[in-house]
Write a protein that holds these residues in place. Structure first.
Motif, PDB file in Angstrom:
ATOM      1  N   CYS A   1       0.923  -1.213  -0.096  1.00  0.00           N
ATOM      2  CA  CYS A   1      -0.199  -0.160  -0.046  1.00  0.00           C
ATOM      3  C   CYS A   1       0.974   1.076   0.147  1.00  0.00           C
ATOM      4  O   CYS A   1       1.903   1.377   0.834  1.00  0.00           O
ATOM      5  CB  CYS A   1      -0.832   0.065   1.343  1.00  0.00           C
ATOM      6  SG  CYS A   1      -1.938  -1.465   1.473  1.00  0.00           S
ATOM      7  N   TRP A   2       0.680   2.188  -1.107  1.00  0.00           N
ATOM      8  CA  TRP A   2       1.466   3.349  -0.929  1.00  0.00           C
ATOM      9  C   TRP A   2       0.722   4.619  -0.635  1.00  0.00           C
ATOM     10  O   TRP A   2      -0.414   4.649  -1.061  1.00  0.00           O
ATOM     11  CB  TRP A   2       1.793   3.649  -2.662  1.00  0.00           C
ATOM     12  CG  TRP A   2       2.934   2.700  -2.933  1.00  0.00           C
ATOM     13  CD1 TRP A   2       4.437   2.991  -2.908  1.00  0.00           C
ATOM     14  CD2 TRP A   2       3.010   1.475  -3.521  1.00  0.00           C
ATOM     15  NE1 TRP A   2       5.151   1.849  -3.290  1.00  0.00           N
ATOM     16  CE2 TRP A   2       4.483   0.958  -3.907  1.00  0.00           C
ATOM     17  CE3 TRP A   2       1.829   0.482  -3.980  1.00  0.00           C
ATOM     18  CZ2 TRP A   2       4.627  -0.302  -4.617  1.00  0.00           C
ATOM     19  CZ3 TRP A   2       2.408  -0.776  -4.689  1.00  0.00           C
ATOM     20  CH2 TRP A   2       3.539  -1.123  -4.867  1.00  0.00           C
TER      21      TRP A   2
ATOM     22  N   ASN B   1       1.044   4.374   7.529  1.00  0.00           N
ATOM     23  CA  ASN B   1       2.013   3.277   8.161  1.00  0.00           C
ATOM     24  C   ASN B   1       1.339   2.349   8.897  1.00  0.00           C
ATOM     25  O   ASN B   1      -0.134   2.528   8.988  1.00  0.00           O
ATOM     26  CB  ASN B   1       3.106   4.078   8.875  1.00  0.00           C
ATOM     27  CG  ASN B   1       2.521   5.019   9.673  1.00  0.00           C
ATOM     28  OD1 ASN B   1       1.311   4.843  10.469  1.00  0.00           O
ATOM     29  ND2 ASN B   1       3.177   6.147  10.141  1.00  0.00           N
ATOM     30  N   GLU B   2       2.077   1.510   9.579  1.00  0.00           N
ATOM     31  CA  GLU B   2       1.367   0.581  10.376  1.00  0.00           C
ATOM     32  C   GLU B   2       0.270   1.221  11.516  1.00  0.00           C
ATOM     33  O   GLU B   2      -0.565   0.625  12.083  1.00  0.00           O
ATOM     34  CB  GLU B   2       2.313  -0.378  11.220  1.00  0.00           C
ATOM     35  CG  GLU B   2       3.078  -1.364  10.257  1.00  0.00           C
ATOM     36  CD  GLU B   2       4.189  -0.512   9.698  1.00  0.00           C
ATOM     37  OE1 GLU B   2       4.365   0.819   9.746  1.00  0.00           O
ATOM     38  OE2 GLU B   2       4.961  -1.024   8.890  1.00  0.00           O
ATOM     39  N   GLN B   3       0.624   2.572  11.815  1.00  0.00           N
ATOM     40  CA  GLN B   3      -0.185   3.014  12.846  1.00  0.00           C
ATOM     41  C   GLN B   3      -1.266   3.710  12.446  1.00  0.00           C
ATOM     42  O   GLN B   3      -2.325   4.231  13.282  1.00  0.00           O
ATOM     43  CB  GLN B   3       0.693   4.342  13.131  1.00  0.00           C
ATOM     44  CG  GLN B   3       2.077   3.986  13.879  1.00  0.00           C
ATOM     45  CD  GLN B   3       1.863   3.445  15.388  1.00  0.00           C
ATOM     46  OE1 GLN B   3       1.515   4.416  15.992  1.00  0.00           O
ATOM     47  NE2 GLN B   3       2.125   2.266  15.501  1.00  0.00           N
TER      48      GLN B   3
ATOM     49  N   TRP C   1       3.356  -1.274   4.175  1.00  0.00           N
ATOM     50  CA  TRP C   1       3.039   0.118   4.194  1.00  0.00           C
ATOM     51  C   TRP C   1       4.235   0.681   3.548  1.00  0.00           C
ATOM     52  O   TRP C   1       5.362   0.713   4.132  1.00  0.00           O
ATOM     53  CB  TRP C   1       2.654   0.409   5.487  1.00  0.00           C
ATOM     54  CG  TRP C   1       1.449  -0.430   5.968  1.00  0.00           C
ATOM     55  CD1 TRP C   1       1.419  -1.322   6.886  1.00  0.00           C
ATOM     56  CD2 TRP C   1       0.184  -0.149   5.665  1.00  0.00           C
ATOM     57  NE1 TRP C   1       0.124  -1.809   7.015  1.00  0.00           N
ATOM     58  CE2 TRP C   1      -0.466  -1.364   6.282  1.00  0.00           C
ATOM     59  CE3 TRP C   1      -0.679   0.573   4.648  1.00  0.00           C
ATOM     60  CZ2 TRP C   1      -2.145  -1.740   6.284  1.00  0.00           C
ATOM     61  CZ3 TRP C   1      -1.930   0.477   4.599  1.00  0.00           C
ATOM     62  CH2 TRP C   1      -2.710  -0.448   5.303  1.00  0.00           C
ATOM     63  N   LYS C   2       4.157   1.279   2.454  1.00  0.00           N
ATOM     64  CA  LYS C   2       5.053   2.219   1.657  1.00  0.00           C
ATOM     65  C   LYS C   2       4.826   3.626   1.546  1.00  0.00           C
ATOM     66  O   LYS C   2       3.773   4.076   0.864  1.00  0.00           O
ATOM     67  CB  LYS C   2       5.205   1.738   0.300  1.00  0.00           C
ATOM     68  CG  LYS C   2       5.326   0.244   0.141  1.00  0.00           C
ATOM     69  CD  LYS C   2       6.778  -0.108   0.114  1.00  0.00           C
ATOM     70  CE  LYS C   2       7.095  -1.731   0.129  1.00  0.00           C
ATOM     71  NZ  LYS C   2       8.612  -1.963   0.318  1.00  0.00           N
ATOM     72  N   SER C   3       5.350   4.409   2.378  1.00  0.00           N
ATOM     73  CA  SER C   3       5.095   5.694   2.249  1.00  0.00           C
ATOM     74  C   SER C   3       5.572   6.433   1.027  1.00  0.00           C
ATOM     75  O   SER C   3       6.448   6.094   0.435  1.00  0.00           O
ATOM     76  CB  SER C   3       5.452   6.822   3.530  1.00  0.00           C
ATOM     77  OG  SER C   3       6.766   6.486   3.724  1.00  0.00           O
ATOM     78  N   LYS C   4       4.841   7.372   0.550  1.00  0.00           N
ATOM     79  CA  LYS C   4       5.313   7.859  -0.734  1.00  0.00           C
ATOM     80  C   LYS C   4       5.550   9.465  -0.826  1.00  0.00           C
ATOM     81  O   LYS C   4       4.775  10.145  -0.163  1.00  0.00           O
ATOM     82  CB  LYS C   4       3.789   7.786  -1.425  1.00  0.00           C
ATOM     83  CG  LYS C   4       4.376   7.380  -3.486  1.00  0.00           C
ATOM     84  CD  LYS C   4       3.075   7.134  -4.073  1.00  0.00           C
ATOM     85  CE  LYS C   4       3.330   6.615  -5.408  1.00  0.00           C
ATOM     86  NZ  LYS C   4       2.096   6.104  -6.131  1.00  0.00           N
TER      87      LYS C   4
END
Lengths: 509, 509
Positions: free
Chosen positions: B473-474, B478-480, B506-509
């Motif tokens: 998921c971009w 995040n996990e939080q 989880w992939k931050s973009k």
């Protein structure tokens, strides 16, 4: 432009966000409602400091709430915090960090304020003028005594479901000794307040413990009505649920229908508060309220705009909100209401029924709401009206009153009524259904009298003479009107329901 | 300010007023619908003059309609008249007197126009691109052939249910001889048009005869779905109802479930038109349309404002109207739709399901509508979403598609689904329910991915490797995040439904 407002309730057991849609007409309804069981009170250390992991957890959850509020473009957010934050010596730090991270500000409520908002939610969503409210939180419980809908006494007890569980119970099934010592403690706490004894009063419970108690009981009873708010229980029902749950192991608890898994470990002390309190009051009746602190807070801000603290009439407010949401022609609905009430009184006067003010009120509610189902689909609208009336939030009425009003509003004939009432059979008697048939027909007649929705008929008078009921109708109508034509269709049913033939007389005015 | 419009259809059998509520967003729905069976065609004398009692009857009814329109402050009334008025040599007199008495103006439609409006109602409320429409009136019947949603041929036959009954039948049960001569007449009429033979086409019927045919059949079959529009019948079903009804005496007719009492004397010729027409076309399929002439007229005026004659997509229009009426957060709903479709495709690519475009469309409909039940009550909203989806007017989908989309939209778990589907069991197979469970879960996942309703997740990719399904998921998550937290809750169900464990990245973009 759609308008939304929100309330965040940072409690000692859980944090909750409620987002309300606010209509242009000043009514509102919930569109989102999310809860996180953080158990903030368990993050208080021995110096009453909220420790860092607790603060982090709060920030994490409130950041999510921020996103939800931004997504809906919520225009006003009211944040309130209760016992755990109240107790915390580092509350300033917590609130500053919340503000810096999310922009939310919180009012830390005193125990007294907390009690007040719970009471406010109850008296504005139930038709009760006197009683006690108890709002059982995680770390505190607020008791209010009210009469004439006004707050008389209130007290915030320094214990809640979470803190009692921690203080009195080991893990697992509570022992008799543990229960005895808890009971002793609770009685001491309650009986320190002499105003608590008032055995004619009902006890109204808020918070997760009260809601779960009611849900478990509803499941045990296979209760057919899908509503928690205003669910009535006798004292022995509370005892039954308590005795059932106190014997269960943590694993067995997980399988209890109606019980939230997150609450399994604190439900026994939560219900025990209610049980012991009922004994101390001497009351036999417990009522659950699904509305509480957050709703009281929201209501205060809504009512402030109208310079009010209490709604004049809880039921009327609910009816108005539904008429607005479901686009009812209000002028027509109110005219039908007037005609229904006139017919009701005149039929009584002529000895054709012996119902009283309670039944008259049901007709009046039904008259205003009979059209709400049209928005769903004009085909089978009466079934949709019924569905809505038993499923929407309609404050102030008991479940049975709602069911009966829904049956009257949707009445078209015996067969359809039987089909609609089938799932709710356990809630009504033969006499109730007989009443629905008569008053349902009366509403059909009143609707016929304003079928053109244009208030052609200004007055009606019903007289019984020589075994015939004559209905005189004054106004801009005659035998040719849609009103006359529609009313003709009900003459046969009238004879069946009231035992006498109906004759119509049209008097132009 | 609420806006209403109205259409009055002065037909040869009945006169009807429909009042529509027009939303600010350009959608509309019916709020009143009233019919008077005047049988205007029976007031035509041998010189084709409408005799005075007929004119009086029209004026009486239209005066009632005037009151209804005034009561709602209807801003535009379109009046149309068909065969009986078309034929009448004194139509000018009639229309002048109508105007003087009520202020209503009427367009007298040619047979061709009448045919066109029926066709227009059908292609804008059903997902059919080719077929025949037949609109059976009291004194005329309009046949249209269309392909690619465009009108190809049309003809207005000079007979309807009322005139055929008068011409071919004595009172009582029709004799074989009467039926034979009617059949001969109808065949001659139809077969004069060579374009009628097109056996792959369905026949879509409008008007009271078609509706009553379908209603009687639904009652015979104990059909559980409360919708007439888009009800499909095989040719032998039409024959079955015909053979059942043609043997009944007038008294027996009055007891037929689903049959309107006012239509009992003209139902046999009405259905016979359909039966013979199906034979002439060579078609095996009959579909009933609950929308007809008046809806076509209303639609034309609505679409004119947008410079359109045909809606681009019937289903999309219906979905949009519901999102508007039930205050759905449309940005959120569309994002969930996109995420659902991406998940659908990627699961297919990884071989985790083998559903096609038909099922994908159901998910897409469900994604946009899953929140409509919240307006009724946020508690048990999924049950309310289901109720609405099976009961509102949702054009373009078959009943089964609507039921399946409703089950997907309201999916929360197997047990609840079983309870909701119970009354409709006869309409679905085990495989359908298996599909609902998988695609319902998929929608739950897509909703979790936008739980904050703020489009934090911009893209997802699903890969299957080493017996594990990994969902990347971009976005600003995040996990939080609430998205992550909500999605975690569905991992167990995923394993159950798709047979493999799910891992989230989880992939931050």
């Amino acid at each position: 432009m759609d308008k939304y407002s929100a309330v965040i309730d940072m409690g000692s057991n859980s944090v909750r966000l409620v987002i309300y849609y606010e209509t242009a007409e000043g009514t509102s309804y919930e569109v989102d409602n999310i809860k996180n069981t953080i158990r903030l009170s368990t993050f208080l250390n021995e110096h009453n400091e909220i420790i860092e992991p607790g603060i982090k957890e709060v920030l994490r959850v409130l950041t999510q709430y921020r996103q939800l509020c931004e997504a809906r473009k919520v225009s006003s957010v009211i944040g309130v915090a209760t016992a755990a934050v109240r107790k915390a010596i580092n509350k300033e730090e917590l609130l500053t960090r919340i503000y810096e991270t999310t922009g939310f500000t919180f009012r830390v409520l005193s125990g007294e304020e907390e009690a007040y908002y719970g009471y406010l939610a109850v008296v504005n969503t139930m038709s009760v003028s006197e009683g006690f409210t108890i709002d059982i939180g995680g770390a505190s419980s607020e008791l209010v005594k009210f009469a004439d809908r006004k707050l008389v006494e209130s007290y915030s007890f320094p214990f809640g479901a979470v803190t009692l569980a921690k203080q009195f119970f080991r893990n697992g099934i509570p022992t008799d000794a543990e229960l005895v010592s808890l009971e002793k403690y609770l009685k001491e706490q309650f009986l320190a307040h002499p105003w608590i004894k008032e055995k004619k009063y009902s006890l109204i419970g808020m918070g997760g413990s009260a809601r779960n108690l009611a849900k478990v009981h509803q499941k045990m009873m296979r209760y057919p009505f899908a509503s928690l708010h205003n669910y009535h229980m006798k004292k022995y029902h509370v005892d039954t649920v308590f005795h059932y749950l106190k014997e269960l192991s943590p694993t067995q608890m997980q399988g209890v229908e109606g019980l939230s898994k997150e609450r399994a470990d604190i439900i026994v002390p939560g219900i025990y508060i209610i049980k012991v309190l009922l004994e101390c009051i001497g009351s036999e009746r417990f009522i659950v309220s699904n509305k509480g602190l957050r709703d009281g807070v929201h209501m205060e801000s809504r009512l402030k705009a109208k310079n009010l603290t209490l709604l004049d009439d809880v039921v009327e407010e609910g009816i108005y909100a539904l008429m607005v949401n479901y686009k009812v022609n209000q002028v027509h609905a109110r005219h039908v209401d007037n005609l229904s009430c006139t017919l009701f009184e005149q039929l009584a006067k002529e000895g054709l029924h012996s119902y009283g003010p309670e039944e008259k009120r049901l007709v009046s509610v039904a008259a205003r709401l009979h059209d709400i189902g049209r928005m769903i689909n004009i085909g089978e609208w009466n079934q949709h009206t019924f569905y809505l009336m038993v499923n929407v939030f309609l404050p102030g009425l008991t479940h049975k009153q709602r069911l009966l009003a829904a049956l009257i509003a949707s009445y078209k004939g015996s067969k359809r009524m039987q089909r609609l009432v089938a799932p709710y059979e356990s809630m009504v008697s033969e006499a109730d259904l007989q009443m629905v048939e008569q008053l349902g027909l009366l509403l059909l007649m009143a609707r016929a009298l304003d079928r053109t929705e244009s208030q052609q008929i200004s007055d009606v008078k019903l007289l019984c003479s020589d075994g015939v009921v004559v209905l005189y109708c004054w106004g801009r109508v005659n035998e040719q009107s849609l009103e006359a034509q529609t009313l003709e269709e009900h003459k046969k049913k009238f004879r069946k329901q009231f035992g006498l033939p109906l004759r119509l007389e049209w008097k132009s005015k």
